[in-house]
Design a protein around this motif. Sequence first.
Motif, PDB file in Angstrom:
ATOM      1  N   ARG A 167     102.852 -11.381   0.496  1.00  0.00           N
ATOM      2  CA  ARG A 167     103.204 -10.524  -0.634  1.00  0.00           C
ATOM      3  C   ARG A 167     103.437 -11.140  -2.282  1.00  0.00           C
ATOM      4  O   ARG A 167     103.835 -10.730  -3.139  1.00  0.00           O
ATOM      5  N   GLN A 168     104.141 -12.784  -1.817  1.00  0.00           N
ATOM      6  CA  GLN A 168     104.415 -13.262  -2.920  1.00  0.00           C
ATOM      7  C   GLN A 168     102.523 -13.055  -3.789  1.00  0.00           C
ATOM      8  O   GLN A 168     102.761 -13.595  -5.599  1.00  0.00           O
ATOM      9  N   ASP A 169     101.810 -13.416  -3.607  1.00  0.00           N
ATOM     10  CA  ASP A 169     100.913 -13.154  -4.604  1.00  0.00           C
ATOM     11  C   ASP A 169      99.807 -11.400  -3.959  1.00  0.00           C
ATOM     12  O   ASP A 169      99.084 -10.732  -4.746  1.00  0.00           O
ATOM     13  N   PRO A 186     101.405  -7.957  -3.545  1.00  0.00           N
ATOM     14  CA  PRO A 186     103.217  -7.007  -3.202  1.00  0.00           C
ATOM     15  C   PRO A 186     102.693  -6.040  -2.176  1.00  0.00           C
ATOM     16  O   PRO A 186     103.987  -5.620  -1.820  1.00  0.00           O
ATOM     17  N   LEU A 194     104.800 -14.280   3.027  1.00  0.00           N
ATOM     18  CA  LEU A 194     104.094 -15.473   2.139  1.00  0.00           C
ATOM     19  C   LEU A 194     102.840 -14.364   1.339  1.00  0.00           C
ATOM     20  O   LEU A 194     102.924 -14.726   0.256  1.00  0.00           O
TER      21      LEU A 194
END
Length: 506
Positions: A192-194, A196, A190
């Motif tokens: 790493r969606q915003d 990386p 979750l």
Amino acid sequence: MSNSTIETFVGGDALSQGKKSRPEPTLWIPTTEIYAHIPRQHFYEQLGNVLDLEFIYELTKPLYADGVGRPSLDPVVFFKCMLIGFFENIVYDTHLEFRIADSLTFRKFLGYSLDKRTPDESTLRKTRQKMPIEVFDRVFAYVLDICQSSGLLKGRAIGVDSTQIDANASMDSLKHKELGCTYEEYVLALRRQDMPDATKGDAMSADKKREGKASNKDWESSTDPESRVMQHSDGHTHLSYKVDTTVDLETGVIVAAGASFANISDQADFLEHVDAAREVLSERGMDVVAAVADKGHHSGENLAGIEERGLIGLISSPNANKGPEGFRRDDFVYDEDADVLICPVGERLSRQKNKDQSHRCYKGRGSVCRRCAHFHVCTKCKSGRTVSVSVYEDLTKANRERVHSEAARPLMMIRRQRGEGPFGFFKQFGGLSRLAGRGLEYASKKTAIAAAGWNLLMVIKKLMREMAPNSAIHALVKPILALFWLLSELLDRKAAQQMTIAQANL
């Protein structure tokens, strides 16, 4: 210390100095002398006189193959071992194995001589797994019969309550039901969606502010799937089970007990516990008059169910008067002929259609509410003030009046003392600070033993008072009950006074 000081200390009543000699090897000890030093009125001696579990042999006979295979652990010995675990505040079977093997008192209570090996951890654990829950329930029922024969069962007023017990499963064992990933892997994905390059530390830090995390709908433990994620009253979150007890408020004896999934609310299963207690007491020729519970059990459906059963319901009522004074639900007058509510300034709120059959919804006109001088006090909704009225409102009001009446106050206070007392003892002194095994069945079996142990303490306590409340016998048995006394002895006098008042109102 000077010689003169020593002489003063010794005085005229001098004693010769004792010195223990080295023990001589003994080839043979008479069996009758092994336990000679144990006082006849020791707690476990008293318990052995009260407890006769011979009926278990016939009850469990179908569980064993007649004359086939190696002999099993004696089922009576097994249940006595379980009770020892409760009385000695032992959580784990490995500790119980050592304590039984090391104690002459326990060996005598269980019927083991010095040359016999006592049950090991593996035998205790496997016997518990194979022993059906119905046998545990039957042992609890037998102890309840002892309570009745001792005059400790009245059955007129019952108190229902519950608590949460930590399961033997770590929060790290959580896995997503659909994705199959661990909780750490999920929150990292979750984050790493915003971001990386986010690390596990970044993900866990950001997850603290996320709402709806670790929902039982999406997550379950890989080691104990029947446990549920719950936040406890002290603030910690853990995989847990719920333990329920129903107590005879006149005596403190547990009438019914069991375990369930931790995410089942007290409102949902309250009537089931009441029915179970009524059935148990009815079998013993007793009729329940009043059912008492805290506000966690409060709902219109439960109040209606209590009334249908012909009982007096005393369920602590949540604060219904929310909002500013003068604009609460009670300040809106119901016009039965027109089926509308009249607000404090005289405007009408008309009934709205809604799918929820347990409530009626009334709403004012937005244009009228916005022009009202009390607009920002009564409501800030531009479409108008909305008031929801429960179809059980009359029952709720009647219950609230009963709960806050002088006549009901004694029973409400007794419920806090005797209804919640067993849970404090279970967790602090009864080996239920957490569960050592896994699964709902294990939790149910441990609860049945704890409830039976609590009731046996009540019986022994009464027996001691009748025998010699201030004698040396009392002093011998009291150490094992000292912590039980801490919870009950100080409350009994006050509870007795309150019950005297409550009896006049039942």
